[in-house]
Design an enzyme around this catalytic site. Sequence first.
Site, PDB file in Angstrom:
ATOM      1  N   HIS A 125      63.573   2.935  77.232  1.00  0.00           N
ATOM      2  CA  HIS A 125      63.108   1.846  76.363  1.00  0.00           C
ATOM      3  C   HIS A 125      63.431   2.165  74.898  1.00  0.00           C
ATOM      4  O   HIS A 125      64.013   1.340  74.184  1.00  0.00           O
ATOM      5  CB  HIS A 125      61.593   1.656  76.543  1.00  0.00           C
ATOM      6  CG  HIS A 125      60.986   0.637  75.641  1.00  0.00           C
ATOM      7  ND1 HIS A 125      60.647  -0.621  76.073  1.00  0.00           N
ATOM      8  CD2 HIS A 125      60.634   0.687  74.326  1.00  0.00           C
ATOM      9  CE1 HIS A 125      60.129  -1.312  75.058  1.00  0.00           C
ATOM     10  NE2 HIS A 125      60.106  -0.529  73.983  1.00  0.00           N
ATOM     11  N   GLU A 126      63.052   3.357  74.462  1.00  0.00           N
ATOM     12  CA  GLU A 126      63.282   3.747  73.063  1.00  0.00           C
ATOM     13  C   GLU A 126      64.770   3.920  72.756  1.00  0.00           C
ATOM     14  O   GLU A 126      65.238   3.522  71.691  1.00  0.00           O
ATOM     15  CB  GLU A 126      62.497   5.011  72.715  1.00  0.00           C
ATOM     16  CG  GLU A 126      60.994   4.847  72.788  1.00  0.00           C
ATOM     17  CD  GLU A 126      60.419   3.759  71.889  1.00  0.00           C
ATOM     18  OE1 GLU A 126      61.061   3.385  70.885  1.00  0.00           O
ATOM     19  OE2 GLU A 126      59.319   3.258  72.203  1.00  0.00           O
ATOM     20  N   HIS A 162      66.452   0.609  72.103  1.00  0.00           N
ATOM     21  CA  HIS A 162      66.293   0.170  70.713  1.00  0.00           C
ATOM     22  C   HIS A 162      67.292   0.899  69.813  1.00  0.00           C
ATOM     23  O   HIS A 162      67.970   0.285  68.989  1.00  0.00           O
ATOM     24  CB  HIS A 162      64.886   0.455  70.195  1.00  0.00           C
ATOM     25  CG  HIS A 162      63.812  -0.384  70.791  1.00  0.00           C
ATOM     26  ND1 HIS A 162      63.921  -1.752  70.965  1.00  0.00           N
ATOM     27  CD2 HIS A 162      62.569  -0.053  71.240  1.00  0.00           C
ATOM     28  CE1 HIS A 162      62.797  -2.210  71.497  1.00  0.00           C
ATOM     29  NE2 HIS A 162      61.965  -1.209  71.677  1.00  0.00           N
TER      30      HIS A 162
END
Length: 195
Positions: free
Chosen positions: A57-58, A61
Amino acid sequence: MLERIPLRERRDLLIAWLAISIAFTLAFMWGRRVELAVFVLYFVLSFVTVGVAFVLHELAHKFSAMRYGYWAEFQKDNVMLLVAVVMAALVGIVFAAPGATYIYGNVNRAENGRISAAGPITNLLLCIPFAILMLFGGGLIGIVGLVGLRVNAMIATFNMLPVGVLDGRKVLSWNPAAFAMLMAASLGVLIWSLF
């Protein structure tokens, strides 16, 4: 690719990964008698499923921002990591906001919305292989699938809330239709994973 993740960022990701793995372990065990073997089993399960969900997820980004020409780095938030572990221990609920990926540069609303959407989209895509494991794996593999499905759905849904610094607020500001689709998909998968 690893050279684009500085040592400090790797350390922050690892510490956050460990802390939220402990938080999810405590939440899964909440209300149950504590046994070392069960704790270790839930920790390994959380470490694998939460680790994949959180780290990807990170990184989604980060690399989405880099695609637009910006530098981005994950930074852990020690207070929020502590809150996640304490809440899981006391009430069995994981409030996982272990930090954030910070974007350096003058990001416009559309870019910020797309970069923010990348994390929840990654979690929704990760739901697919975990759902396959859950449906067709059986035994421990099926449990890994169920936990992975649930964790990814929870992370996607939580991050799509349109409040504070969460992804949902930035996606809604950029494109209300994209927000509605991502929120509906996240919430739908989460509800399905609970049944």
